[in-house]
Design a protein around this motif. Structure first.
Motif, PDB file in Angstrom:
ATOM      1  N   LEU A  25       0.918  -1.121   0.187  1.00  0.00           N
ATOM      2  CA  LEU A  25       0.062  -0.048  -0.171  1.00  0.00           C
ATOM      3  C   LEU A  25       0.765   1.223   0.084  1.00  0.00           C
ATOM      4  O   LEU A  25       1.796   1.339   0.888  1.00  0.00           O
ATOM      5  CB  LEU A  25      -0.807  -0.301   1.166  1.00  0.00           C
ATOM      6  N   LEU A  26       0.577   2.146  -0.805  1.00  0.00           N
ATOM      7  CA  LEU A  26       1.464   3.334  -1.065  1.00  0.00           C
ATOM      8  C   LEU A  26       0.551   4.646  -0.761  1.00  0.00           C
ATOM      9  O   LEU A  26      -0.627   4.836  -1.324  1.00  0.00           O
ATOM     10  CB  LEU A  26       1.884   3.489  -2.319  1.00  0.00           C
ATOM     11  N   SER A  27       1.112   5.501   0.071  1.00  0.00           N
ATOM     12  CA  SER A  27       0.172   6.502   0.742  1.00  0.00           C
ATOM     13  C   SER A  27       0.382   7.929  -0.087  1.00  0.00           C
ATOM     14  O   SER A  27       1.023   7.781  -0.904  1.00  0.00           O
ATOM     15  CB  SER A  27       0.933   6.781   2.173  1.00  0.00           C
ATOM     16  N   GLY A  28      -0.485   8.958   0.237  1.00  0.00           N
ATOM     17  CA  GLY A  28      -0.536  10.048  -0.168  1.00  0.00           C
ATOM     18  C   GLY A  28       0.605  11.106   0.041  1.00  0.00           C
ATOM     19  O   GLY A  28       1.339  10.675   1.050  1.00  0.00           O
ATOM     20  N   GLN A  29       0.562  12.177  -0.577  1.00  0.00           N
ATOM     21  CA  GLN A  29       1.432  13.334  -0.352  1.00  0.00           C
ATOM     22  C   GLN A  29       1.675  13.757   1.222  1.00  0.00           C
ATOM     23  O   GLN A  29       0.596  13.901   1.631  1.00  0.00           O
ATOM     24  CB  GLN A  29       1.204  14.676  -1.286  1.00  0.00           C
ATOM     25  N   GLY A  30       2.777  13.785   1.667  1.00  0.00           N
ATOM     26  CA  GLY A  30       3.240  14.219   2.838  1.00  0.00           C
ATOM     27  C   GLY A  30       2.551  13.290   4.060  1.00  0.00           C
ATOM     28  O   GLY A  30       2.429  13.485   5.230  1.00  0.00           O
ATOM     29  N   ASN A  31       2.366  12.161   3.562  1.00  0.00           N
ATOM     30  CA  ASN A  31       1.935  11.035   4.645  1.00  0.00           C
ATOM     31  C   ASN A  31       2.594   9.852   4.583  1.00  0.00           C
ATOM     32  O   ASN A  31       3.258   9.479   3.693  1.00  0.00           O
ATOM     33  CB  ASN A  31       0.408  10.761   4.273  1.00  0.00           C
ATOM     34  N   GLY A  32       2.510   9.154   5.924  1.00  0.00           N
ATOM     35  CA  GLY A  32       3.157   7.922   5.917  1.00  0.00           C
ATOM     36  C   GLY A  32       2.185   6.869   5.914  1.00  0.00           C
ATOM     37  O   GLY A  32       1.019   7.113   5.390  1.00  0.00           O
ATOM     38  N   MET A  33       2.610   5.642   6.619  1.00  0.00           N
ATOM     39  CA  MET A  33       1.745   4.551   6.602  1.00  0.00           C
ATOM     40  C   MET A  33       0.303   4.829   7.393  1.00  0.00           C
ATOM     41  O   MET A  33      -0.637   3.908   6.897  1.00  0.00           O
ATOM     42  CB  MET A  33       2.259   3.197   7.051  1.00  0.00           C
ATOM     43  N   GLY A  34       0.277   5.792   7.921  1.00  0.00           N
ATOM     44  CA  GLY A  34      -1.063   5.866   8.743  1.00  0.00           C
ATOM     45  C   GLY A  34      -1.976   6.236   7.819  1.00  0.00           C
ATOM     46  O   GLY A  34      -3.351   6.034   8.322  1.00  0.00           O
ATOM     47  N   TYR A  54       7.063   6.958   3.745  1.00  0.00           N
ATOM     48  CA  TYR A  54       8.217   7.666   3.135  1.00  0.00           C
ATOM     49  C   TYR A  54       9.043   8.444   3.832  1.00  0.00           C
ATOM     50  O   TYR A  54       8.803   8.861   4.937  1.00  0.00           O
ATOM     51  CB  TYR A  54       7.458   8.726   2.208  1.00  0.00           C
ATOM     52  N   LEU A  55      10.202   8.749   3.280  1.00  0.00           N
ATOM     53  CA  LEU A  55      11.264   9.605   3.873  1.00  0.00           C
ATOM     54  C   LEU A  55      10.567  10.973   4.217  1.00  0.00           C
ATOM     55  O   LEU A  55       9.768  11.616   3.366  1.00  0.00           O
ATOM     56  CB  LEU A  55      12.478   9.868   3.131  1.00  0.00           C
ATOM     57  N   GLY A  56      10.801  11.499   5.291  1.00  0.00           N
ATOM     58  CA  GLY A  56      10.225  12.627   5.676  1.00  0.00           C
ATOM     59  C   GLY A  56       9.004  12.721   6.421  1.00  0.00           C
ATOM     60  O   GLY A  56       8.343  13.433   6.987  1.00  0.00           O
ATOM     61  N   THR A  57       8.384  11.291   6.510  1.00  0.00           N
ATOM     62  CA  THR A  57       7.044  10.936   7.206  1.00  0.00           C
ATOM     63  C   THR A  57       7.047   9.901   8.487  1.00  0.00           C
ATOM     64  O   THR A  57       8.267   9.054   8.553  1.00  0.00           O
ATOM     65  CB  THR A  57       5.851  10.461   6.443  1.00  0.00           C
ATOM     66  N   GLY A  58       6.406  10.009   9.430  1.00  0.00           N
ATOM     67  CA  GLY A  58       6.480   8.838  10.270  1.00  0.00           C
ATOM     68  C   GLY A  58       7.484   8.711  11.138  1.00  0.00           C
ATOM     69  O   GLY A  58       8.502   9.435  11.539  1.00  0.00           O
ATOM     70  N   THR A 172       9.119  17.923   8.794  1.00  0.00           N
ATOM     71  CA  THR A 172       9.389  18.868   8.752  1.00  0.00           C
ATOM     72  C   THR A 172       9.118  20.090   7.458  1.00  0.00           C
ATOM     73  O   THR A 172       8.591  19.279   6.614  1.00  0.00           O
ATOM     74  CB  THR A 172      11.286  18.808   8.526  1.00  0.00           C
ATOM     75  N   PRO A 173       9.227  21.237   7.668  1.00  0.00           N
ATOM     76  CA  PRO A 173       8.944  22.134   6.304  1.00  0.00           C
ATOM     77  C   PRO A 173       9.623  21.495   4.855  1.00  0.00           C
ATOM     78  O   PRO A 173       9.183  21.416   3.967  1.00  0.00           O
ATOM     79  CB  PRO A 173       9.294  23.539   6.518  1.00  0.00           C
ATOM     80  N   GLN A 174      10.897  21.076   5.106  1.00  0.00           N
ATOM     81  CA  GLN A 174      11.564  20.449   4.047  1.00  0.00           C
ATOM     82  C   GLN A 174      10.976  19.273   3.154  1.00  0.00           C
ATOM     83  O   GLN A 174      10.958  19.138   2.124  1.00  0.00           O
ATOM     84  CB  GLN A 174      13.184  20.224   4.280  1.00  0.00           C
ATOM     85  N   ALA A 175      10.531  18.569   4.248  1.00  0.00           N
ATOM     86  CA  ALA A 175       9.871  17.238   3.857  1.00  0.00           C
ATOM     87  C   ALA A 175       8.381  17.636   3.222  1.00  0.00           C
ATOM     88  O   ALA A 175       8.212  17.087   1.954  1.00  0.00           O
ATOM     89  CB  ALA A 175       9.652  16.302   5.130  1.00  0.00           C
ATOM     90  N   ARG A 176       7.751  18.521   3.573  1.00  0.00           N
ATOM     91  CA  ARG A 176       6.533  18.977   3.208  1.00  0.00           C
ATOM     92  C   ARG A 176       6.734  19.576   1.596  1.00  0.00           C
ATOM     93  O   ARG A 176       6.081  19.108   0.901  1.00  0.00           O
ATOM     94  CB  ARG A 176       5.704  19.922   4.056  1.00  0.00           C
ATOM     95  N   LEU A 177       7.627  20.460   1.585  1.00  0.00           N
ATOM     96  CA  LEU A 177       8.069  20.834   0.449  1.00  0.00           C
ATOM     97  C   LEU A 177       8.610  19.789  -0.698  1.00  0.00           C
ATOM     98  O   LEU A 177       8.429  19.879  -1.792  1.00  0.00           O
ATOM     99  CB  LEU A 177       9.192  22.017   0.542  1.00  0.00           C
ATOM    100  N   GLY A 178       9.281  18.974  -0.115  1.00  0.00           N
ATOM    101  CA  GLY A 178      10.023  17.839  -0.892  1.00  0.00           C
ATOM    102  C   GLY A 178       8.949  17.059  -1.594  1.00  0.00           C
ATOM    103  O   GLY A 178       8.928  16.605  -2.671  1.00  0.00           O
ATOM    104  N   HIS A 179       7.876  16.579  -0.836  1.00  0.00           N
ATOM    105  CA  HIS A 179       6.815  15.809  -1.221  1.00  0.00           C
ATOM    106  C   HIS A 179       6.251  16.506  -2.311  1.00  0.00           C
ATOM    107  O   HIS A 179       5.749  15.999  -3.404  1.00  0.00           O
ATOM    108  CB  HIS A 179       6.147  15.570  -0.180  1.00  0.00           C
ATOM    109  N   ARG A 180       5.670  17.644  -1.938  1.00  0.00           N
ATOM    110  CA  ARG A 180       4.889  18.595  -2.873  1.00  0.00           C
ATOM    111  C   ARG A 180       5.759  18.791  -4.262  1.00  0.00           C
ATOM    112  O   ARG A 180       5.080  18.419  -5.438  1.00  0.00           O
ATOM    113  CB  ARG A 180       4.564  19.833  -2.414  1.00  0.00           C
ATOM    114  N   ARG A 181       7.052  19.157  -4.270  1.00  0.00           N
ATOM    115  CA  ARG A 181       7.731  19.121  -5.611  1.00  0.00           C
ATOM    116  C   ARG A 181       7.499  17.674  -6.234  1.00  0.00           C
ATOM    117  O   ARG A 181       7.758  17.731  -7.603  1.00  0.00           O
ATOM    118  CB  ARG A 181       9.193  19.814  -5.213  1.00  0.00           C
ATOM    119  N   ALA A 182       8.014  16.546  -5.340  1.00  0.00           N
ATOM    120  CA  ALA A 182       7.954  15.321  -6.272  1.00  0.00           C
ATOM    121  C   ALA A 182       6.708  14.998  -6.853  1.00  0.00           C
ATOM    122  O   ALA A 182       6.730  14.473  -8.045  1.00  0.00           O
ATOM    123  CB  ALA A 182       8.492  14.252  -5.070  1.00  0.00           C
ATOM    124  N   SER A 183       5.639  15.112  -6.185  1.00  0.00           N
ATOM    125  CA  SER A 183       4.361  14.802  -6.630  1.00  0.00           C
ATOM    126  C   SER A 183       3.910  15.944  -7.833  1.00  0.00           C
ATOM    127  O   SER A 183       3.643  15.240  -9.345  1.00  0.00           O
ATOM    128  CB  SER A 183       3.265  14.945  -5.498  1.00  0.00           C
TER     129      SER A 183
END
Length: 265
Positions: A25-34, A54-58, A172-183
């Motif tokens: 199962l693969l989660s949405g942006q800015g989210n981990g397995m929760g 994902y890196l940056g979450t959980g 972290t803010p860097q993780a949120r930005l990284g996920h958004r840019r990746a998506s």
């Protein structure tokens, strides 16, 4: 919570549950397995369910940079290696649907069937949410209420006051930005014809975050892909409409498993 170490030394947290054939199962942006907590039980009777942060979450590491959908897909393949699993069914929703596409393209032998939910091909062919909505998401004062409304119907949230597992947990803010840019940087339009496994595309009929016409665009690029639209479903159709959506996924995976192999004589 168990973790495995990626080749570059970063740690990724994961969890397995249930029994049967593997289902990643693969989660949405800015989210981990929760992201999957509300519905994971739907799959555990028939499948060994595999999830990870994902890196940056959980519980996973949160580097300052290096976020990409290719990286997330490579981490998924590394997790299957770690668990000794040759190939798995894969179900990704939202950004997770894009990661699922990348996994099937980058590591085709690891994916034996594919379910892509509330997602898109990315790139210029994507039908995006109206600008008046995206501009309001950028406003911290209105973001949470708007995201909740995009995810779920008001009738559903009136009976379930939250918190909601889908609203983001980037560390972290860097993780949120990284996920958004990746998506936002995803564009698989020209590559999707290479996906050769049975594929189901799911979408909620009332999804304004990723308009449902994206389902047909996506399925049109993947050979022999099926499309199912969940009536009344918003972006989190898989949770609000779980009584409809989860059986569709389970039936599809069961049909794939029962189908004769191309190698059968």
């Amino acid at each position: 919570m168990p973790k495995f170490t990626c080749p570059d030394g970063l740690a990724v947290a994961y969890r397995t549950s249930g029994q049967g054939t593997p289902l990643l199962l693969l989660s949405g942006q800015g989210n981990g397995m929760g992201w999957w907590d509300p519905i994971v039980a739907d799959f555990e009777s028939d499948h060994l369910v595999i999830r990870f942060d994902y890196l940056g979450t959980g519980g996973s590491d949160a580097p300052a940079s290096g976020y990409s959908l290719g990286r997330f897909a490579d981490d998924a393949a590394a997790l299957l290696d770690h668990l000794g699993i040759e190939s798995s069914a894969v179900y990704g929703t939202s950004m997770g649907g894009k990661v699922a596409q990348q996994l099937a393209l980058r590591h085709p032998a690891r994916v034996n069937s594919l379910v892509i939910g509330c997602s898109s091909t990315g790139g210029p062919n994507t039908l995006r949410m109206p600008k008046e909505i995206s501009s309001r998401i950028a406003d911290p004062a209105s973001k949470e209420a708007l995201l909740t409304d995009l995810m779920y119907s008001s009738a559903w949230t009136a009976e379930r006051p939250g918190p909601y597992a889908t609203l983001g947990e980037a560390k972290t803010p860097q993780a949120r930005l990284g996920h958004r840019r990746a998506s936002n940087g995803h564009d698989a339009w020209d590559q999707l014809g290479a996906i050769a496994v049975p594929t189901l595309v799911l979408h909620g009929s009332d999804d304004l975050m990723v308009p449902p016409a994206n389902a047909d665009l996506l399925a049109g690029r993947i050979p022999n892909a099926q499309v199912r639209i969940i009536p009344g479903g918003r972006h989190a159709y898989f949770e609000e409409c779980r009584e409809v959506a989860s059986p569709i996924v389970l039936d599809f995976l069961a049909e794939v498993l029962a189908a004769p192999s191309n190698d059968s004589k």
